[in-house]
Design an enzyme around this catalytic site. Sequence first.
Site, mmCIF file in Angstrom:
data_model
loop_
_atom_site.group_PDB
_atom_site.id
_atom_site.type_symbol
_atom_site.label_atom_id
_atom_site.label_comp_id
_atom_site.label_asym_id
_atom_site.label_seq_id
_atom_site.Cartn_x
_atom_site.Cartn_y
_atom_site.Cartn_z
ATOM 1 N N ASP A 129 0.757 -1.105 0.042
ATOM 2 C CA ASP A 129 -0.021 -0.068 0.096
ATOM 3 C C ASP A 129 0.725 1.159 0.177
ATOM 4 O O ASP A 129 2.094 1.422 0.223
ATOM 5 C CB ASP A 129 -0.961 0.013 1.186
ATOM 6 C CG ASP A 129 -2.272 0.596 0.888
ATOM 7 O OD1 ASP A 129 -2.334 1.542 0.103
ATOM 8 O OD2 ASP A 129 -3.174 0.277 1.508
ATOM 9 N N GLU A 162 -0.119 -0.307 -5.156
ATOM 10 C CA GLU A 162 -0.881 0.762 -5.350
ATOM 11 C C GLU A 162 -0.334 2.030 -5.902
ATOM 12 O O GLU A 162 -0.892 3.105 -5.655
ATOM 13 C CB GLU A 162 -1.794 1.064 -3.930
ATOM 14 C CG GLU A 162 -2.481 -0.334 -3.710
ATOM 15 C CD GLU A 162 -3.550 0.014 -2.631
ATOM 16 O OE1 GLU A 162 -4.292 1.126 -2.722
ATOM 17 O OE2 GLU A 162 -3.795 -0.823 -1.658
ATOM 18 N N TRP A 163 0.793 1.913 -6.255
ATOM 19 C CA TRP A 163 1.649 3.010 -6.678
ATOM 20 C C TRP A 163 0.991 4.049 -7.462
ATOM 21 O O TRP A 163 0.804 5.294 -7.208
ATOM 22 C CB TRP A 163 2.918 2.238 -7.639
ATOM 23 C CG TRP A 163 3.858 3.218 -7.919
ATOM 24 C CD1 TRP A 163 4.214 4.613 -7.939
ATOM 25 C CD2 TRP A 163 5.275 2.753 -8.792
ATOM 26 N NE1 TRP A 163 5.087 4.909 -8.607
ATOM 27 C CE2 TRP A 163 5.972 3.880 -8.963
ATOM 28 C CE3 TRP A 163 5.598 1.329 -9.092
ATOM 29 C CZ2 TRP A 163 7.231 3.862 -9.928
ATOM 30 C CZ3 TRP A 163 6.740 1.226 -9.725
ATOM 31 C CH2 TRP A 163 7.661 2.486 -10.016
ATOM 32 N N PRO A 164 0.185 3.564 -8.657
ATOM 33 C CA PRO A 164 -0.443 4.686 -9.530
ATOM 34 C C PRO A 164 -1.317 5.479 -8.814
ATOM 35 O O PRO A 164 -1.633 6.587 -9.129
ATOM 36 C CB PRO A 164 -0.822 3.993 -10.724
ATOM 37 C CG PRO A 164 -0.695 2.551 -10.558
ATOM 38 C CD PRO A 164 0.346 2.197 -9.485
ATOM 39 N N LEU A 165 -2.233 4.342 -7.871
ATOM 40 C CA LEU A 165 -3.384 5.297 -7.309
ATOM 41 C C LEU A 165 -3.003 6.622 -6.437
ATOM 42 O O LEU A 165 -3.412 7.601 -6.287
ATOM 43 C CB LEU A 165 -4.144 4.363 -6.123
ATOM 44 C CG LEU A 165 -4.997 4.738 -5.236
ATOM 45 C CD1 LEU A 165 -6.134 5.702 -5.771
ATOM 46 C CD2 LEU A 165 -5.381 3.666 -4.426
ATOM 47 N N TYR A 166 -1.532 6.193 -5.838
ATOM 48 C CA TYR A 166 -0.944 7.524 -5.050
ATOM 49 C C TYR A 166 -0.423 8.621 -6.013
ATOM 50 O O TYR A 166 -0.135 9.464 -5.351
ATOM 51 C CB TYR A 166 -0.126 6.939 -3.971
ATOM 52 C CG TYR A 166 -1.076 6.003 -2.724
ATOM 53 C CD1 TYR A 166 -1.620 6.670 -1.757
ATOM 54 C CD2 TYR A 166 -1.324 4.754 -2.886
ATOM 55 C CE1 TYR A 166 -2.283 6.152 -0.856
ATOM 56 C CE2 TYR A 166 -2.048 4.118 -1.984
ATOM 57 C CZ TYR A 166 -2.447 4.667 -0.879
ATOM 58 O OH TYR A 166 -3.136 4.286 -0.014
ATOM 59 N N ASP A 190 -10.554 2.824 -3.448
ATOM 60 C CA ASP A 190 -11.114 1.443 -2.887
ATOM 61 C C ASP A 190 -12.671 1.387 -3.220
ATOM 62 O O ASP A 190 -13.428 1.987 -3.249
ATOM 63 C CB ASP A 190 -11.360 1.737 -1.333
ATOM 64 C CG ASP A 190 -9.558 1.749 -0.797
ATOM 65 O OD1 ASP A 190 -8.684 1.535 -1.467
ATOM 66 O OD2 ASP A 190 -9.574 2.010 0.537
HETATM 67 C C1 GLA Z 1 -6.096 1.203 1.325
HETATM 68 C C2 GLA Z 1 -6.168 0.196 0.242
HETATM 69 C C3 GLA Z 1 -7.093 -0.739 0.728
HETATM 70 C C4 GLA Z 1 -7.013 -1.377 1.909
HETATM 71 C C5 GLA Z 1 -6.533 -0.560 2.935
HETATM 72 C C6 GLA Z 1 -6.426 -1.066 4.304
HETATM 73 O O1 GLA Z 1 -6.934 2.016 1.529
HETATM 74 O O2 GLA Z 1 -6.253 0.928 -0.797
HETATM 75 O O3 GLA Z 1 -7.231 -1.701 -0.527
HETATM 76 O O4 GLA Z 1 -5.829 -2.192 1.909
HETATM 77 O O5 GLA Z 1 -5.797 0.531 2.829
HETATM 78 O O6 GLA Z 1 -6.234 -0.138 5.504
#
Ligand code: GLA
Length: 393
Positions: A129, A162-166, A190
């Site tokens: 994450d 989750e690199w691109p999301l951030y 999410d």
């Molecule tokens: C972020 C991630 C979710 C989940 C939560 C856990 O929001 O994007 O998929 O893993 O953290 O805290």
Amino acid sequence: MPNKSEYPSICLMNCNDSWNLSFSEKLFLQIAEIMASDGWKDVGYEYICIDDCWMAPERDSKGRLQADPKRFPGGIRHLANYVHSKGLKLGIYADVGNKTCAGFPGSFGYYDIDAQTFADWGVDLLKFDGCYCDSIQHLAEGYKQMSLALNRTGRSIVYSCEWPLYMWPIFKPNYTEIREYCNHWRNFADIYDSWQSIRNTLDWTSSNQKIIVPVAGPGGWNDPDMLVIGNFGLSRDQQITQMALWAIMAAPLLMSNDLRHISPEAKALLQDKDVIAINQDRLGKQGYRLRKENNFEVWERPLLNLAWAVAIVNLQEIGGPRSYTISVTSLGRGLACNPDCLITELLPEKRKLGFYEWTSSLKTQINPTGTVLLRLERTSSVQFSYSAVSDSL
Ligand code: GLA
């Protein structure tokens, strides 16, 4: 980097139950047992993944992460051994920054130690994450360093980022680079157990398809987040839409549900081999939205042997089922039914619709927020190069 093609997986997460500790080793042992004995493993669900909240609040004296002793009294290695004994694989969760999103120890400054700890425990997948990272440089460097650290362990570990999301809020991610380091990557917020959330995810995906579709392929996939089928928020038709569109999007199939209490309908949908076959199609091309008109969306995905998957979604929430007629010439870059094709409906019903000539039309009837998923197979082989078709996306 670990070089894997895709597998359906299952993920579990629940931090909100500190009173009864139901998010615990016991739960994972139970779910692993169900995955192995209840048909899930047989159709391809292979990973059981621990999400956030598994850690103790502090690292040990050697700086290693440790499991919360109340939730996981036997430790992660013990759990991994059990999961492996069932013919399954274990996923775990950590964070590139100073803390996980739920506030547990982050991996910043500990990438090698944490990668080695996971490898020593027998972990097979890491969801990494991006919370609590203090700069975009640290984010990018951290994701790369963890990828290299995982490789150095010598263990094959799927690397879910989750690199691109951030990255998106700051600037457009470099997907070529992300693909070099990650096996799948989250682009968008999410998922929630709601139709609105499914719609938002589809809208985001189609709006950005020119950027994200070409980078997907064996070894690296866009991850639109988990399947929420089998929970509380989606109607039957909406669950069908999620399953069909996650197949079109070549998405990792990560279930977020409780397999101990799942309806036979949701189970049958999640275990539908024909839909999973589209999701896992070995051509390895992600599908895209072809058209949007009159509150219908048509999505298509090229498949092995010149076959195509087509999903038609009725987004209109008012009224009853609506019919949509499509001329088959417009499907599969004009080639799916040239000179003719056999069309099978996979969802909501499984039935052969028959042969369609190039000039013919297909009439469908679709429930509000539902989807008709079709498979089109060419009946005669026409010589042409597939890449000439797909490159024009
Ligand atoms: C972020 C991630 C979710 C989940 C939560 C856990 O929001 O994007 O998929 O893993 O953290 O805290």
